[in-house]
Design a protein around this motif. Structure first.
Motif, PDB file in Angstrom:
ATOM      1  N   UNK A  28       0.859  -1.192   0.000  1.00 12.89           N
ATOM      2  CA  UNK A  28       0.000   0.000   0.000  1.00 12.89           C
ATOM      3  C   UNK A  28       0.889   1.233   0.000  1.00 12.89           C
ATOM      4  N   UNK A  29       0.592   2.168  -0.918  1.00 14.43           N
ATOM      5  CA  UNK A  29       1.418   3.377  -1.060  1.00 14.43           C
ATOM      6  C   UNK A  29       0.523   4.614  -1.103  1.00 14.43           C
ATOM      7  N   UNK A  30       0.647   5.534  -0.129  1.00 18.83           N
ATOM      8  CA  UNK A  30      -0.137   6.787  -0.178  1.00 18.83           C
ATOM      9  C   UNK A  30       0.361   7.684  -1.313  1.00 18.83           C
ATOM     10  N   UNK A  31      -0.528   8.519  -1.843  1.00 14.66           N
ATOM     11  CA  UNK A  31      -0.139   9.301  -3.024  1.00 14.66           C
ATOM     12  C   UNK A  31       0.166  10.776  -2.725  1.00 14.66           C
ATOM     13  N   UNK A  32       0.429  11.089  -1.448  1.00  9.21           N
ATOM     14  CA  UNK A  32       0.630  12.498  -1.067  1.00  9.21           C
ATOM     15  C   UNK A  32       2.065  12.986  -1.231  1.00  9.21           C
ATOM     16  N   UNK A  33       3.011  12.094  -1.534  1.00 10.56           N
ATOM     17  CA  UNK A  33       4.433  12.449  -1.414  1.00 10.56           C
ATOM     18  C   UNK A  33       5.093  12.599  -2.779  1.00 10.56           C
ATOM     19  N   UNK A  34       5.528  13.802  -3.111  1.00 15.18           N
ATOM     20  CA  UNK A  34       6.136  14.033  -4.425  1.00 15.18           C
ATOM     21  C   UNK A  34       7.445  13.272  -4.573  1.00 15.18           C
ATOM     22  N   UNK A  35       8.163  13.075  -3.450  1.00 21.06           N
ATOM     23  CA  UNK A  35       9.468  12.418  -3.558  1.00 21.06           C
ATOM     24  C   UNK A  35       9.345  10.917  -3.820  1.00 21.06           C
ATOM     25  N   UNK A  36       8.158  10.363  -3.645  1.00 20.18           N
ATOM     26  CA  UNK A  36       7.920   8.954  -3.993  1.00 20.18           C
ATOM     27  C   UNK A  36       6.507   8.890  -4.563  1.00 20.18           C
ATOM     28  N   UNK A  37       6.298   9.608  -5.654  1.00 23.37           N
ATOM     29  CA  UNK A  37       4.930   9.820  -6.158  1.00 23.37           C
ATOM     30  C   UNK A  37       4.300   8.502  -6.611  1.00 23.37           C
ATOM     31  N   UNK A  38       3.252   8.110  -5.912  1.00 20.01           N
ATOM     32  CA  UNK A  38       2.596   6.827  -6.180  1.00 20.01           C
ATOM     33  C   UNK A  38       2.139   6.731  -7.631  1.00 20.01           C
ATOM     34  N   UNK A  39       1.744   7.869  -8.190  1.00 15.26           N
ATOM     35  CA  UNK A  39       1.175   7.799  -9.535  1.00 15.26           C
ATOM     36  C   UNK A  39       2.215   7.676 -10.644  1.00 15.26           C
ATOM     37  N   UNK A  40       3.497   7.682 -10.292  1.00 11.01           N
ATOM     38  CA  UNK A  40       4.510   7.263 -11.274  1.00 11.01           C
ATOM     39  C   UNK A  40       4.266   5.787 -11.604  1.00 11.01           C
ATOM     40  N   UNK A  41       3.697   5.072 -10.625  1.00 12.61           N
ATOM     41  CA  UNK A  41       3.552   3.621 -10.764  1.00 12.61           C
ATOM     42  C   UNK A  41       2.204   3.179 -11.306  1.00 12.61           C
ATOM     43  N   UNK A  42       1.162   4.002 -11.133  1.00 13.52           N
ATOM     44  CA  UNK A  42      -0.199   3.507 -11.361  1.00 13.52           C
ATOM     45  C   UNK A  42      -0.536   3.390 -12.844  1.00 13.52           C
ATOM     46  N   UNK A  43      -1.608   2.655 -13.080  1.00 12.25           N
ATOM     47  CA  UNK A  43      -2.014   2.280 -14.435  1.00 12.25           C
ATOM     48  C   UNK A  43      -3.136   3.203 -14.909  1.00 12.25           C
ATOM     49  N   UNK A  44      -3.068   3.666 -16.137  1.00 15.50           N
ATOM     50  CA  UNK A  44      -4.098   4.592 -16.623  1.00 15.50           C
ATOM     51  C   UNK A  44      -5.250   3.878 -17.341  1.00 15.50           C
ATOM     52  N   UNK A  45      -5.279   2.539 -17.291  1.00 10.71           N
ATOM     53  CA  UNK A  45      -6.412   1.834 -17.920  1.00 10.71           C
ATOM     54  C   UNK A  45      -7.720   2.301 -17.283  1.00 10.71           C
ATOM     55  N   UNK A  46      -8.763   2.487 -18.104  1.00  5.68           N
ATOM     56  CA  UNK A  46      -9.999   3.124 -17.632  1.00  5.68           C
ATOM     57  C   UNK A  46     -11.180   2.166 -17.560  1.00  5.68           C
ATOM     58  N   UNK A  47     -12.033   2.400 -16.580  1.00  6.21           N
ATOM     59  CA  UNK A  47     -13.366   1.805 -16.561  1.00  6.21           C
ATOM     60  C   UNK A  47     -14.120   2.377 -17.776  1.00  6.21           C
ATOM     61  N   UNK A  48     -14.764   1.525 -18.584  1.00  7.23           N
ATOM     62  CA  UNK A  48     -15.344   2.040 -19.831  1.00  7.23           C
ATOM     63  C   UNK A  48     -16.542   2.972 -19.620  1.00  7.23           C
ATOM     64  N   UNK A  49     -17.197   2.926 -18.471  1.00  8.63           N
ATOM     65  CA  UNK A  49     -18.403   3.742 -18.237  1.00  8.63           C
ATOM     66  C   UNK A  49     -18.050   5.040 -17.507  1.00  8.63           C
ATOM     67  N   UNK A  50     -17.392   4.902 -16.360  1.00  4.23           N
ATOM     68  CA  UNK A  50     -17.064   6.094 -15.566  1.00  4.23           C
ATOM     69  C   UNK A  50     -15.778   6.747 -16.000  1.00  4.23           C
ATOM     70  N   UNK A  51     -14.985   6.079 -16.866  1.00  6.37           N
ATOM     71  CA  UNK A  51     -13.684   6.596 -17.340  1.00  6.37           C
ATOM     72  C   UNK A  51     -12.746   6.890 -16.167  1.00  6.37           C
ATOM     73  N   UNK A  52     -12.826   6.040 -15.141  1.00 11.17           N
ATOM     74  CA  UNK A  52     -11.971   6.214 -13.966  1.00 11.17           C
ATOM     75  C   UNK A  52     -10.788   5.253 -14.091  1.00 11.17           C
ATOM     76  N   UNK A  53      -9.579   5.703 -13.748  1.00  6.84           N
ATOM     77  CA  UNK A  53      -8.416   4.811 -13.868  1.00  6.84           C
ATOM     78  C   UNK A  53      -8.355   3.776 -12.736  1.00  6.84           C
ATOM     79  N   UNK A  54      -7.563   2.728 -12.994  1.00  7.79           N
ATOM     80  CA  UNK A  54      -7.472   1.633 -12.019  1.00  7.79           C
ATOM     81  C   UNK A  54      -6.345   1.880 -11.004  1.00  7.79           C
ATOM     82  N   UNK A  55      -6.548   2.907 -10.171  1.00  8.95           N
ATOM     83  CA  UNK A  55      -5.540   3.243  -9.166  1.00  8.95           C
ATOM     84  C   UNK A  55      -5.331   2.122  -8.143  1.00  8.95           C
ATOM     85  N   UNK A  56      -6.337   1.277  -7.977  1.00 10.76           N
ATOM     86  CA  UNK A  56      -6.289   0.336  -6.864  1.00 10.76           C
ATOM     87  C   UNK A  56      -5.624  -0.994  -7.210  1.00 10.76           C
TER      88      UNK A  56
END
Ligand code: SF4
Length: 693
Positions: free
Chosen positions: A656-684
């Protein structure tokens, strides 16, 4: 003495969607401390963020003058030191900065996109979407709801006919059973969690479902720590039992729903004995939970981003809606569907139309009658009937050259977008980026012009919390230096882009919003100023508003809610030999989202000063890392190094990695694949490799 103050001003906490009302104690134009007051959602309570997280508003990183990028500035990148920004930007007058901002936007039509903010007020959100639609003729305007509950809203609109909660979270006082799934309210909605704990204390059955353990577990009748991404198999198995054992509410289903036969037939394949291995919960527990929920007199379901941030996020919510409907747990005291909203005004910003497919009150941009009702109020010509681009689609469109200029208000996509290097590269590529914010955020690093804005305690405006409670925020102190209120900045920019805007105050904007927003019937600026909060819908000028809705049918054809069956879909980025573990991201109690506010709050930053991740002790042992040592996390998108904590709440194959820290930015790692209806990425859910650093 911090208790020594000159004035007190009632307002609303700027962090989470609970919307606690606060009294700001002010001395010498500074907020010196904060107390909870008797708001409808908090009844005097506050969490650590609301109580101690206010001093960021006086931080010396506050922007006090407009800034323009120097002609000899280094190439755009994440390379601006907030203490030494003069190498990259120069100070400018408001006139020069606004002209510069407007000149880079006007006349560019579809090349322009806008990111508004769920941290701004309803009036500011309304103005921002109007700015893009009226000024540029299209709907490329979105905000962080796309990254939060877009899939929940898609499922609710589809099946219930309304994207908001059907009951306030306080209704748990009248429930016998409550499910909390994919949410960690003790950390992310702490005051709501106090109501959940009180519910359990008086004998209510609390069922917590989450792939990660959490503090609410101590109060739960059942804790279902299911396999990450296996929500649909688990929920369908629970509903299978309700059908198989005849525990559903036939009368309710016949009276208020449609498509039940299809749902029932679909669930036949999901026997708990078959699903147990997939979801990691034994069949007996699934059966016990099904019986507890279905046979209760009144049940509620709460969910968070553990449900919504998947490529099957809409399916997850469809299951929860079906579960509530089949048990008749909607529309009565102690029943309801409640996606716990993240940001303090994500409900209000969405209601105000800050989304690419809907105008205010979720009225479709594709409907000619709706658009002409708005253009009549706005006194201008038509705008596109095509849905606009969403947050991540806008970044893709920058890369393809379709979007060349952006106006970003109070959002931080250089930290919050999935696969964030892709978003940062897009920001660097823009011809013209206008950023309006209170700090030189990571996103502002890429700006051509920065407009210094106001924090919550410096402005008037309404915000709407997770409970549909519209609440009044009031200015307690003046903005630092030349910073201005956001509504005033957007208004001035609109004028310089050729729009005939003449607002004198947020109250003027609110009055205009009311003309095309039925949700605001019986809610006026003066009433909010008197009463502090009114829940929508409000049925009369005296009605405090309806805590529970849809007791006599739904805003759908024939008043019926719909069952939409959901099938199991695998996560997009499944673990393999190279990336064998599962990464999940989220928030921590002390830090808020991208950290721009809480990391500048002395108490909060002192409590939680360092980027960290959580791993099971056995995983740390295998890696040869002591708790407090460092690990490298690598996904197909990138890599970060971060301090590791031992945490038994996390399964041995998870991190589990919180996304508040620029020095270890969680979203460098996350996937941008989207839910086809809500267009939300699969952060989890991302496949990740974890190594000793
Ligand atoms: Fe603020 Fe949310 Fe905490 Fe209430 S629960 S004080 S709204 S952060």
């Amino acid at each position: 003495d911090s208790r020594d103050y000159d004035r007190e001003v009632e307002s609303v906490c700027p962090f989470c969607g609970v919307g606690c009302q606060v009294s700001l104690k002010v001395k010498d134009n500074k907020v010196v401390y904060v107390e909870g007051i008797n708001g409808p959602a908090n009844e005097g309570r506050l969490c650590v963020k609301g109580r101690f997280g206010f001093d960021y508003i006086h931080h010396d990183h506050r922007l006090t003058k407009p800034l323009i990028r120097r002609e000899d500035a280094p190439a755009k990148g994440l390379n601006v030191d907030p203490d030494n920004w003069q190498e990259v930007f120069r100070e400018a007058s408001w006139d020069e900065a606004l002209d510069f901002a407007a000149n880079g936007l006007k006349g560019r039509g579809r090349e322009v996109a806008g990111f508004g903010s769920a941290k701004c007020t309803n009036e500011e959100a309304y103005l921002f979407q109007k700015f893009i639609r009226q000024g540029f003729g299209h709907n490329n305007v979105d905000h962080c709801t796309r990254l939060c509950h877009a899939s929940s809203v898609a499922a609710l609109l589809e099946n219930v006919g309304s994207g908001a909660v059907t009951a306030t979270f306080n209704e748990i006082e009248n429930a016998d059973v409550a499910i909390v799934i994919g949410a960690n309210p003790v950390e992310n909605h702490p005051v709501a969690a106090t109501y959940f704990k009180q519910f359990a204390k008086r004998g209510g059955k609390l069922i917590v479902m989450d792939p990660r353990g959490q503090a609410l577990k101590r109060h739960a009748t059942h804790m279902l720590q299911f396999r990450p991404g296996a929500d649909v198999s688990m929920l369908n198995a629970i509903m299978h039992v309700i059908v198989e054992e005849g525990l559903y509410d036939q009368q309710y289903i016949e009276g208020y729903t449609e498509n039940w036969d299809a749902e029932k037939a679909h669930l036949a394949d999901y026997a708990p004995e078959r699903m147990a291995e997939i979801c990691g919960i034994d069949a007996e527990t699934l059966r016990a939970v099904a019986r507890d929920f279905a046979t209760a007199k009144a049940g509620m379901i709460f969910w968070g981003m553990g449900v919504s941030q998947h490529i099957h996020g809409t399916d997850n919510s469809r299951c929860l809606i079906s579960l509530a409907l089949m048990c008749g747990h909607v529309g009565r005291p102690g029943t309801g569907l409640h996606p716990l909203r993240g940001q303090n005004n994500v409900q209000g910003a969405s209601d105000a139309g800050l989304i690419p497919m809907f105008l205010p009150d979720y009225q479709s941009v594709m409907d000619d009658g709706v658009r002409s009702a708005f253009t009549e109020v706005w006194g201008s010509g038509d705008f596109s009937n095509e849905k606009g681009l969403t947050v991540t689609e806008i970044m893709d469109a920058v890369h393809t050259g379709d979007i060349k200029a952006m106006y970003v208000l109070g959002e931080n996509p250089a930290m919050s977008d999935p696969d964030v290097e892709h978003a940062r590269d897009a920001l660097a590529k823009l011809d013209h980026l206008v950023v309006q914010d209170i700090f030189l955020t990571e996103t502002a690093n890429y700006a051509d012009v920065i407009l210094p804005a106001s924090a919550f305690a410096e402005k008037s405006g309404t915000v709407t919390n997770t409970n549909r409670q519209v609440q009044m925020g009031r200015p307690a102190v003046t903005p630092p230096g030349e910073a201005r209120e956001d509504w005033a900045i957007t208004t001035e920019l609109a004028r310089r882009c050729g729009m005939a805007w003449d607002y004198k105050s947020p109250a003027d904007v609110f009055a205009e919003m009311k003309r095309n927003m039925r949700s605001l019937e019986n809610i006026t600026w003066d009433r909010l100023d008197r009463e502090n909060a009114v829940t929508y819908p409000s049925l009369s000028p005296e009605d405090p508003g309806q805590a529970i809705v849809f007791g006599d049918g739904f805003p759908r054809p024939e008043g019926r809610a719909r069952f939409t069956p959901a099938s199991v879909i695998a996560p997009d980025d499944v673990p393999d030999a190279e990336y064998p573990m599962i990464l999940t991201t989220g928030r921590q109690l002390e830090h808020w989202h991208t950290g721009s506010m809480t990391r500048r709050s002395a108490v909060l930053d002192a409590v939680e000063p360092e980027a960290n991740c959580s791993l099971h002790p056995s995983t740390l042992r295998q890696l040869g890392v002591d708790p407090g040592g460092h690990v490298r996390l690598t996904t197909k998108r990138g890599s970060v190094v971060v301090m590791a904590r031992a945490d038994r709440a996390v399964a041995p194959d998870m991190v589990f990695l919180p996304f508040a820290y620029v020095e270890a930015a969680a979203n460098i790692l996350t996937n941008s694949a989207l839910d086809p209806y809500g267009k939300i990425p699969e952060f989890k859910f991302s496949a990740v490799r974890v190594e000793k650093a």
